[in-house]
Design a protein around this motif. Structure first.
Motif, PDB file in Angstrom:
ATOM      1  N   LEU A  80       0.819  -1.213   0.000  1.00 40.65           N
ATOM      2  CA  LEU A  80       0.000   0.000   0.000  1.00 40.65           C
ATOM      3  C   LEU A  80       0.852   1.263   0.000  1.00 40.65           C
ATOM      4  N   ARG A  81       2.022   1.190   0.596  1.00 41.29           N
ATOM      5  CA  ARG A  81       2.939   2.347   0.630  1.00 41.29           C
ATOM      6  C   ARG A  81       3.678   2.550  -0.685  1.00 41.29           C
ATOM      7  N   ASP A  82       3.800   1.501  -1.465  1.00 37.90           N
ATOM      8  CA  ASP A  82       4.559   1.547  -2.717  1.00 37.90           C
ATOM      9  C   ASP A  82       3.705   2.175  -3.822  1.00 37.90           C
ATOM     10  N   GLU A  83       4.161   3.291  -4.367  1.00 37.25           N
ATOM     11  CA  GLU A  83       3.404   4.003  -5.399  1.00 37.25           C
ATOM     12  C   GLU A  83       3.421   3.294  -6.746  1.00 37.25           C
ATOM     13  N   SER A  84       4.354   2.379  -6.943  1.00 40.22           N
ATOM     14  CA  SER A  84       4.419   1.667  -8.225  1.00 40.22           C
ATOM     15  C   SER A  84       3.422   0.506  -8.296  1.00 40.22           C
ATOM     16  N   VAL A  85       2.784   0.158  -7.185  1.00 44.26           N
ATOM     17  CA  VAL A  85       1.809  -0.932  -7.149  1.00 44.26           C
ATOM     18  C   VAL A  85       0.410  -0.363  -7.394  1.00 44.26           C
ATOM     19  N   LEU A  86      -0.221  -0.816  -8.482  1.00 42.59           N
ATOM     20  CA  LEU A  86      -1.592  -0.395  -8.768  1.00 42.59           C
ATOM     21  C   LEU A  86      -2.588  -1.228  -7.971  1.00 42.59           C
ATOM     22  N   ARG A  87      -2.437  -2.545  -8.008  1.00 45.03           N
ATOM     23  CA  ARG A  87      -3.318  -3.473  -7.299  1.00 45.03           C
ATOM     24  C   ARG A  87      -2.510  -4.678  -6.840  1.00 45.03           C
ATOM     25  N   GLN A  88      -2.995  -5.324  -5.769  1.00 44.85           N
ATOM     26  CA  GLN A  88      -2.381  -6.558  -5.288  1.00 44.85           C
ATOM     27  C   GLN A  88      -3.457  -7.429  -4.689  1.00 44.85           C
ATOM     28  N   LEU A  89      -3.269  -8.741  -4.823  1.00 50.03           N
ATOM     29  CA  LEU A  89      -4.210  -9.701  -4.269  1.00 50.03           C
ATOM     30  C   LEU A  89      -3.421 -10.890  -3.743  1.00 50.03           C
ATOM     31  N   CYS A  90      -3.599 -11.178  -2.469  1.00 49.49           N
ATOM     32  CA  CYS A  90      -2.931 -12.315  -1.848  1.00 49.49           C
ATOM     33  C   CYS A  90      -3.981 -13.366  -1.529  1.00 49.49           C
ATOM     34  N   THR A  91      -3.748 -14.595  -1.986  1.00 57.20           N
ATOM     35  CA  THR A  91      -4.689 -15.685  -1.814  1.00 57.20           C
ATOM     36  C   THR A  91      -4.009 -16.825  -1.066  1.00 57.20           C
ATOM     37  N   LYS A  92      -4.691 -17.357  -0.059  1.00 52.04           N
ATOM     38  CA  LYS A  92      -4.166 -18.524   0.656  1.00 52.04           C
ATOM     39  C   LYS A  92      -4.488 -19.762  -0.169  1.00 52.04           C
ATOM     40  N   LEU A  93      -3.483 -20.609  -0.380  1.00 55.08           N
ATOM     41  CA  LEU A  93      -3.641 -21.815  -1.188  1.00 55.08           C
ATOM     42  C   LEU A  93      -3.888 -23.022  -0.295  1.00 55.08           C
ATOM     43  N   ASP A  94      -4.858 -23.857  -0.685  1.00 58.91           N
ATOM     44  CA  ASP A  94      -5.056 -25.112   0.028  1.00 58.91           C
ATOM     45  C   ASP A  94      -4.131 -26.178  -0.573  1.00 58.91           C
TER      46      ASP A  94
END
Length: 118
Positions: A80-94
């Protein structure tokens, strides 16, 4: 240790060196906090489904890693602090997703891919 998959869309104005430096920054963050990188896959420049910050393209990057559950909050704050990141999604894998990703990386065809070929 849980398994996660992180997809990040970086701003398209990054040069190749800046894109690689950003990837290295986040992989180092994972390893510094007791995690391990399983695989990473830079997809490169792709069109976005809708404009984000007046940009219609983005640099996609997928990271599969294992880390303690409390690490994800630190990672989210950094993103969220990084201005170069437009979007991010973290998914937990089973366990099934981890197995599928391992087969996919090794080149073994899964049941759905065999059905499509037939």
């Amino acid at each position: 240790m849980n398994n996660y998959e992180l997809m990040v869309i970086f701003t398209p104005v990054l040069s190749d060196d800046e894109f690689k430096a950003a990837q290295k920054k986040y992989t180092a963050l994972v390893t510094e906090n007791g995690g391990s990188v399983v695989a990473e896959n830079p997809w490169g420049l792709k069109s976005l489904a809708y404009p984000i910050q007046k940009k219609t393209t983005g640099l996609y990057w997928v990271l599969e890693y294992s880390a303690p559950a409390e690490f994800n909050e630190k990672l989210k704050i950094q993103m969220l602090r990084d201005e170069s990141v437009l979007r991010q999604l973290c998914t937990k894998l089973d366990k099934y997703a981890v197995e599928y990703n391992a087969k996919k990386r090794s080149g073994v065809k899964t049941g759905t891919e065999k059905a499509v070929e037939a």
